[in-house]
Design a protein around this motif. Structure first.
Motif, mmCIF file in Angstrom:
data_model
loop_
_atom_site.group_PDB
_atom_site.id
_atom_site.type_symbol
_atom_site.label_atom_id
_atom_site.label_comp_id
_atom_site.label_asym_id
_atom_site.label_seq_id
_atom_site.Cartn_x
_atom_site.Cartn_y
_atom_site.Cartn_z
ATOM 1 N N LEU A 1 8.589 -2.917 -5.714
ATOM 2 C CA LEU A 1 7.155 -2.810 -5.505
ATOM 3 C C LEU A 1 6.521 -4.134 -5.920
ATOM 4 C CD1 LEU A 1 4.680 -1.136 -4.736
ATOM 5 C CD2 LEU A 1 4.607 -0.305 -7.088
ATOM 6 N N PHE A 2 5.985 -4.854 -4.949
ATOM 7 C CA PHE A 2 5.350 -6.129 -5.246
ATOM 8 C C PHE A 2 4.117 -5.891 -6.112
ATOM 9 C CE2 PHE A 2 7.541 -6.916 -1.181
ATOM 10 C CZ PHE A 2 8.416 -7.905 -1.622
ATOM 11 N N GLU A 3 3.917 -6.741 -7.084
ATOM 12 C CA GLU A 3 2.841 -6.565 -8.049
ATOM 13 C C GLU A 3 1.472 -6.472 -7.382
ATOM 14 O OE1 GLU A 3 1.562 -5.454 -11.531
ATOM 15 O OE2 GLU A 3 3.662 -5.904 -11.196
ATOM 16 N N ASP A 4 1.242 -7.247 -6.321
ATOM 17 C CA ASP A 4 -0.069 -7.217 -5.675
ATOM 18 C C ASP A 4 -0.318 -5.918 -4.903
ATOM 19 O OD1 ASP A 4 1.900 -8.067 -3.883
ATOM 20 O OD2 ASP A 4 0.500 -9.227 -2.685
ATOM 21 N N LEU A 5 0.723 -5.111 -4.723
ATOM 22 C CA LEU A 5 0.552 -3.822 -4.048
ATOM 23 C C LEU A 5 0.557 -2.646 -5.020
ATOM 24 C CD1 LEU A 5 2.715 -4.355 -0.859
ATOM 25 C CD2 LEU A 5 0.231 -4.480 -1.085
ATOM 26 N N ARG A 6 0.732 -2.926 -6.288
ATOM 27 C CA ARG A 6 0.757 -1.857 -7.295
ATOM 28 C C ARG A 6 -0.556 -1.069 -7.292
ATOM 29 N NH1 ARG A 6 4.235 -0.678 -10.731
ATOM 30 N NH2 ARG A 6 5.263 -2.686 -10.745
ATOM 31 N N LEU A 7 -1.682 -1.763 -7.143
ATOM 32 C CA LEU A 7 -2.984 -1.081 -7.117
ATOM 33 C C LEU A 7 -3.100 -0.148 -5.915
ATOM 34 C CD1 LEU A 7 -5.394 -3.941 -8.239
ATOM 35 C CD2 LEU A 7 -4.582 -1.997 -9.581
ATOM 36 N N VAL A 8 -2.525 -0.554 -4.790
ATOM 37 C CA VAL A 8 -2.554 0.298 -3.596
ATOM 38 C C VAL A 8 -1.703 1.550 -3.847
ATOM 39 C CG1 VAL A 8 -2.017 0.435 -1.130
ATOM 40 C CG2 VAL A 8 -2.975 -1.665 -2.077
ATOM 41 N N TRP A 9 -0.551 1.376 -4.471
ATOM 42 C CA TRP A 9 0.313 2.526 -4.780
ATOM 43 C C TRP A 9 -0.396 3.480 -5.735
ATOM 44 C CZ3 TRP A 9 3.709 5.726 -3.349
ATOM 45 C CH2 TRP A 9 4.424 6.505 -4.249
ATOM 46 N N GLU A 10 -1.037 2.932 -6.759
ATOM 47 C CA GLU A 10 -1.770 3.771 -7.712
ATOM 48 C C GLU A 10 -2.916 4.504 -7.008
ATOM 49 O OE1 GLU A 10 -0.828 4.491 -10.779
ATOM 50 O OE2 GLU A 10 0.883 3.140 -10.578
ATOM 51 N N ALA A 11 -3.597 3.819 -6.100
ATOM 52 C CA ALA A 11 -4.683 4.446 -5.338
ATOM 53 C C ALA A 11 -4.133 5.579 -4.465
ATOM 54 C CB ALA A 11 -5.393 3.412 -4.475
ATOM 55 N N PHE A 12 -2.991 5.353 -3.822
ATOM 56 C CA PHE A 12 -2.392 6.387 -2.982
ATOM 57 C C PHE A 12 -2.069 7.626 -3.821
ATOM 58 C CE2 PHE A 12 1.277 8.513 -1.059
ATOM 59 C CZ PHE A 12 0.738 8.832 0.172
#
Length: 89
Positions: free
Chosen positions: A18-29
Motif C-alpha cells: 500500500l503506497f503511503e500516498d494512498l493510505r488516506l484513500v484506503w482509510e476513507a474507503f
C-alpha cells in the motif's frame, strides 16, 4: 501466526504494497464502506452523496482532488462488490 510457527501464510506473501500516498484513500474507503446499503444480500455502491459528505467533512475542497478521490473510492468499491458477488456464487 508467522511469529508462532515461523511460517508466513501464503495470503500474506501475496499481500499488495500500500503506497503511503494512498493510505488516506484506503482509510476513507473503510470509513465509507458501512454507509452502503444491501439489496437481497448484495452490497450496493457507496452513494456519491456519502463520498461528497466525506470530502466536506475532511475539507477536500479542490475540485480536481475531489474528482480523483471519488474515482479512487468508486473503483475500489467496484472491485469490492465484484469480489463479494463472486464469493457468493
Amino acid at each position: 501466526m508467522a511469529q508462532k510457527t515461523g511460517k508466513v501464510p501464503p495470503a500474506l506473501k501475496r499481500k499488495p504494497e500500500l503506497f503511503e500516498d494512498l493510505r488516506l484513500v484506503w482509510e476513507a474507503f473503510k470509513t465509507l464502506s458501512p454507509a452502503r446499503q444491501y439489496y437481497n444480500g448484495a452490497p450496493q455502491p457507496i452513494p456519491l452523496s456519502e463520498i461528497l459528505a466525506y470530502c466536506q467533512m475532511f475539507e477536500i475542497n479542490d475540485l480536481e482532488e475531489r474528482r480523483e478521490f471519488a474515482e479512487f473510492i468508486i473503483e475500489m468499491d467496484t472491485v469490492f462488490i465484484a469480489a463479494v458477488l463472486k464469493k457468493s456464487r
